[in-house]
Design a protein around this motif. Structure first.
Motif, PDB file in Angstrom:
ATOM      1  N   ILE A 165       0.842  -1.196   0.000  1.00  0.00           N
ATOM      2  CA  ILE A 165       0.000   0.000   0.000  1.00  0.00           C
ATOM      3  C   ILE A 165       0.879   1.249   0.000  1.00  0.00           C
ATOM      4  O   ILE A 165       0.504   2.295  -0.556  1.00  0.00           O
ATOM      5  N   ALA A 166       2.058   1.149   0.606  1.00  0.00           N
ATOM      6  CA  ALA A 166       2.977   2.285   0.630  1.00  0.00           C
ATOM      7  C   ALA A 166       3.362   2.708  -0.781  1.00  0.00           C
ATOM      8  O   ALA A 166       3.551   3.904  -1.054  1.00  0.00           O
ATOM      9  N   ILE A 167       3.474   1.742  -1.692  1.00  0.00           N
ATOM     10  CA  ILE A 167       3.804   2.068  -3.086  1.00  0.00           C
ATOM     11  C   ILE A 167       2.702   2.929  -3.687  1.00  0.00           C
ATOM     12  O   ILE A 167       2.966   3.931  -4.365  1.00  0.00           O
ATOM     13  N   ILE A 168       1.443   2.555  -3.421  1.00  0.00           N
ATOM     14  CA  ILE A 168       0.313   3.313  -3.965  1.00  0.00           C
ATOM     15  C   ILE A 168       0.274   4.710  -3.363  1.00  0.00           C
ATOM     16  O   ILE A 168       0.081   5.707  -4.074  1.00  0.00           O
ATOM     17  N   LEU A 169       0.461   4.801  -2.063  1.00  0.00           N
ATOM     18  CA  LEU A 169       0.411   6.106  -1.397  1.00  0.00           C
ATOM     19  C   LEU A 169       1.520   7.023  -1.897  1.00  0.00           C
ATOM     20  O   LEU A 169       1.305   8.227  -2.106  1.00  0.00           O
ATOM     21  N   GLU A 170       2.716   6.453  -2.082  1.00  0.00           N
ATOM     22  CA  GLU A 170       3.819   7.267  -2.603  1.00  0.00           C
ATOM     23  C   GLU A 170       3.522   7.724  -4.021  1.00  0.00           C
ATOM     24  O   GLU A 170       3.850   8.851  -4.412  1.00  0.00           O
ATOM     25  N   ALA A 171       2.896   6.871  -4.809  1.00  0.00           N
ATOM     26  CA  ALA A 171       2.626   7.201  -6.209  1.00  0.00           C
ATOM     27  C   ALA A 171       1.625   8.344  -6.350  1.00  0.00           C
ATOM     28  O   ALA A 171       1.693   9.109  -7.318  1.00  0.00           O
ATOM     29  N   ILE A 172       0.692   8.477  -5.398  1.00  0.00           N
ATOM     30  CA  ILE A 172      -0.324   9.539  -5.502  1.00  0.00           C
ATOM     31  C   ILE A 172      -0.027  10.688  -4.532  1.00  0.00           C
ATOM     32  O   ILE A 172      -0.846  11.589  -4.368  1.00  0.00           O
ATOM     33  N   GLY A 173       1.124  10.624  -3.861  1.00  0.00           N
ATOM     34  CA  GLY A 173       1.549  11.733  -3.007  1.00  0.00           C
ATOM     35  C   GLY A 173       0.830  11.839  -1.688  1.00  0.00           C
ATOM     36  O   GLY A 173       0.603  12.952  -1.189  1.00  0.00           O
ATOM     37  N   LEU A 174       0.458  10.722  -1.076  1.00  0.00           N
ATOM     38  CA  LEU A 174      -0.210  10.736   0.228  1.00  0.00           C
ATOM     39  C   LEU A 174       0.761  10.272   1.316  1.00  0.00           C
ATOM     40  O   LEU A 174       1.679   9.499   1.052  1.00  0.00           O
ATOM     41  N   PRO A 175       0.574  10.730   2.548  1.00  0.00           N
ATOM     42  CA  PRO A 175       1.471  10.319   3.639  1.00  0.00           C
ATOM     43  C   PRO A 175       1.305   8.838   3.970  1.00  0.00           C
ATOM     44  O   PRO A 175       0.205   8.293   3.888  1.00  0.00           O
ATOM     45  N   THR A 176       2.416   8.217   4.344  1.00  0.00           N
ATOM     46  CA  THR A 176       2.385   6.789   4.659  1.00  0.00           C
ATOM     47  C   THR A 176       2.374   6.516   6.159  1.00  0.00           C
ATOM     48  O   THR A 176       2.413   5.358   6.579  1.00  0.00           O
ATOM     49  N   ASN A 177       2.309   7.570   6.975  1.00  0.00           N
ATOM     50  CA  ASN A 177       2.368   7.350   8.422  1.00  0.00           C
ATOM     51  C   ASN A 177       1.060   6.806   9.005  1.00  0.00           C
ATOM     52  O   ASN A 177       1.007   6.460  10.180  1.00  0.00           O
ATOM     53  N   ASP A 178       0.005   6.730   8.187  1.00  0.00           N
ATOM     54  CA  ASP A 178      -1.269   6.185   8.675  1.00  0.00           C
ATOM     55  C   ASP A 178      -1.420   4.688   8.381  1.00  0.00           C
ATOM     56  O   ASP A 178      -2.476   4.115   8.663  1.00  0.00           O
ATOM     57  N   LEU A 179      -0.381   4.086   7.823  1.00  0.00           N
ATOM     58  CA  LEU A 179      -0.471   2.664   7.495  1.00  0.00           C
ATOM     59  C   LEU A 179      -0.629   1.788   8.729  1.00  0.00           C
ATOM     60  O   LEU A 179      -1.149   0.682   8.643  1.00  0.00           O
ATOM     61  N   SER A 180      -0.179   2.277   9.882  1.00  0.00           N
ATOM     62  CA  SER A 180      -0.306   1.487  11.105  1.00  0.00           C
ATOM     63  C   SER A 180      -1.775   1.241  11.457  1.00  0.00           C
ATOM     64  O   SER A 180      -2.120   0.223  12.064  1.00  0.00           O
ATOM     65  N   LEU A 181      -2.654   2.177  11.077  1.00  0.00           N
ATOM     66  CA  LEU A 181      -4.090   1.960  11.298  1.00  0.00           C
ATOM     67  C   LEU A 181      -4.595   0.790  10.462  1.00  0.00           C
ATOM     68  O   LEU A 181      -5.424  -0.005  10.924  1.00  0.00           O
ATOM     69  N   ILE A 182      -4.096   0.694   9.227  1.00  0.00           N
ATOM     70  CA  ILE A 182      -4.493  -0.415   8.354  1.00  0.00           C
ATOM     71  C   ILE A 182      -3.988  -1.734   8.926  1.00  0.00           C
ATOM     72  O   ILE A 182      -4.708  -2.741   8.956  1.00  0.00           O
ATOM     73  N   LEU A 183      -2.748  -1.721   9.402  1.00  0.00           N
ATOM     74  CA  LEU A 183      -2.167  -2.945   9.946  1.00  0.00           C
ATOM     75  C   LEU A 183      -2.906  -3.402  11.202  1.00  0.00           C
ATOM     76  O   LEU A 183      -2.985  -4.605  11.483  1.00  0.00           O
ATOM     77  N   ALA A 184      -3.474  -2.468  11.956  1.00  0.00           N
ATOM     78  CA  ALA A 184      -4.163  -2.825  13.201  1.00  0.00           C
ATOM     79  C   ALA A 184      -5.368  -3.724  12.956  1.00  0.00           C
ATOM     80  O   ALA A 184      -5.687  -4.582  13.780  1.00  0.00           O
TER      81      ALA A 184
END
Length: 531
Positions: free
Chosen positions: A430-449
């Motif tokens: 998902i980090a690849i997608i977020l980087e590609a569209i210019g969104l922050p990746t620091n919220d990925l921990s919510l997805i992992l939870a």
């Protein structure tokens, strides 16, 4: 002297029927019903035990959860489930390599190309459809609306995800893993890019550069092994008689592996029971997570239900004209394994076993397509990744434009190919997608939870897409075989010559001796796929 059977008073007008005959008929009917029931239980024993294992695991986990076990005690409780995962992972390497080599070697180059082309088109189209469905549901349900106040600290989530990888390096790593430098190392390691910071001081100006460097990370490089196995199978086929010896060895190895899989399947119900139970025991405050991230969980699971319950079955029905749910009914054990293990790779052995025995799919088709599908076909992962991207965008009050939506579709489809078929394997992509569209990746921990919840339906949809793809290819192959058989029958018309008459039959009819057919006219057995 035996006492003759007496007729019942009501049957006097039917003198041929006796009470003994009626009783014998009744006993035979009861015996037949009992035999059918016993046969049904024997045939579906593993399915019944597996489903029971899931249900018992839920109850066992709920009961043990109230006992407040320590971390060490949780580890001991999860041990039987851990053993199942280790067994399934142990068999993946020989199963994938041997099945793909024997599968590719059983097809000629033309058939292999056509079969592979249909499979790639199916994988690509279904993954794109899954991505589009996820984005549409994301805009309809709006799971991230009003979730801006959520953060990892408020929910007590540990933020241990490193997402500083560049998008271009992620795709380059995918290409590098296709060509492993060391086949032995590829069995337990894969290539990943890391970064080294280099600081320079030029005339008082300090510049910092991030230089990508190659590293090896733990985890089987199954993508590289799949490609090598396919190429080796084609090469052995090209060798002709010289390659037949090695092909036979791989075929025997493959069959022996499937025997081991059949043994492991009897342990699956026990392992699943403790896998499900231990996950319920280990989970944190489920009520808080569900209430906070409930809309995201609902949207993701709804996407999986629509794609797996409507879209994929409709595609199967459109190609085959058969009932897709009858086909899926024979795969309950692999689906339960996928739900419990959250691993497409770990489900592969049971999927191959069940799809061949229960659904009658040709071994050459199943053992060629399913290992590839477990690696590159990730419909459920595409839904999960696109929904997560839309969720994080809405949570950060970002309005996605048409260009960003298109980028999500393409990137999710491409990155799902490289997603590891292991639990939580799709989170980092998902980090690849977020980087590609210019969104922050620091919220990925919510997805992992909440990944442990969503990842279970994700894996079920992943393996369902693989199974239905194999079913479609099997149907097309059978259809092509029937077509070729019909053409041969049209050319060689069966006619028995009249030995007692000197009269000639039509010169257009080619006579063939029914007892000894020339080898040139005998229709060969299907040693190769005709697709």
């Amino acid at each position: 002297m035996e006492k003759p059977c007496q007729t019942n008073g009501h049957l006097d007008k039917y003198p041929d029927f006796t009470v003994c005959q009626i009783n014998e008929t009744s006993k035979a009917a009861k015996k037949s019903a009992g035999a059918k029931c016993t046969q049904f239980l024997k045939k579906n024993a593993i399915v019944i035990l597996t489903v029971s294992g899931v249900l018992v695991g839920v109850g066992l986990g709920t009961a043990v959860r109230n006992m407040n076990l320590t971390k060490a005690q949780m580890t001991y409780f999860a041990f039987p489930g851990e053993m199942l995962l280790r067994m399934l992972k142990m068999i993946i390497l020989p199963l994938v390599v041997c099945s793909l080599i024997s599968g590719a070697a059983s097809l000629d180059t033309r058939s292999l190309g056509k079969l592979g082309g249909i499979a790639v088109a199916y994988f690509l189209v279904t993954t794109l459809m899954a991505s589009g469905l996820a984005i549409a549901l994301g805009f309809i349900i709006k799971p991230g609306a009003g979730a801006g106040a959520l953060n990892s600290n408020a929910l007590g989530i540990e933020t241990t995800i490193s997402t500083n990888k560049e998008t271009v390096d992620s795709f380059l790593d995918l290409a590098r893993n296709l060509m492993p430098a060391n086949l032995v190392a590829a069995a337990f390691r894969s290539y990943a890019t890391d970064y080294v910071t280099y600081t320079r001081n030029i005339s008082g100006n300090i510049t910092t550069d991030r230089i990508p460097v190659g590293t090896e990370v733990e985890g089987m490089n199954i993508l590289g092994l799949v490609l090598f196995a396919l190429v080796l199978g084609v090469a052995l086929k090209k060798l002709g008689p010289e390659g037949e010896e090695l092909i036979r060895i791989f075929n025997a190895f493959n069959e022996a592996t499937m025997v081991i899989v059949s043994w492991i399947m009897w342990y699956v119900p026990i392992g699943i029971m403790f896998l499900v139970g231990s996950k319920i025991v280990e989970m944190g405050n489920i009520v808080l997570l569900v209430t906070s991230l409930g809309k995201y969980i609902l949207a993701s699971i709804l996407g999986h239900i629509i794609h797996g319950g409507i879209v994929l079955p409709l595609i199967y029905f459109a190609f085959t004209g058969k009932n897709p749910f009858t086909f899926l009914l024979g795969l309950i054990t692999p689906f339960a394994t996928a739900f419990a293990t959250s691993s497409s790779s770990a489900t592969l052995p049971t999927m191959i076993k069940c799809i061949e025995e229960n659904n009658g799919v040709d071994k050459r088709i199943s053992r060629f397509i399913l290992p590839i599908g477990a690696t590159v076909n990730m419909d459920g992962a595409a839904i999960f990744q696109c929904m997560a991207a839309v969720f994080i965008a809405q949570m950060n009050n970002e309005d996605l434009n048409a260009g960003q939506i298109f980028t999500i579709l393409v990137t999710a489809t491409a990155s799902s190919v490289g997603a590891a078929g292991i639990p939580a394997g799709g989170v980092l992509t998902i980090a690849i997608i977020l980087e590609a569209i210019g969104l922050p990746t620091n919220d990925l921990s919510l997805i992992l939870a909440v990944d442990w919840i969503v990842d279970r339906t994700t894996t079920v949809v992943n393996v369902e897409g693989d199974a239905l793809g194999a079913g479609i290819l099997h149907h097309l192959n059978q259809k092509e075989m029937a077509k070729n058989q019909q053409e041969l029958n049209d050319v060689y018309v069966e006619a028995v010559p009249n030995c007692k008459s000197e009269e000639e039959t039509s010169p257009l009819v080619m006579h063939r001796d029914q007892t000894s057919k020339p080898s040139s006219m005998t229709v060969p057995e299907s040693n190769e796929s005709v697709l």
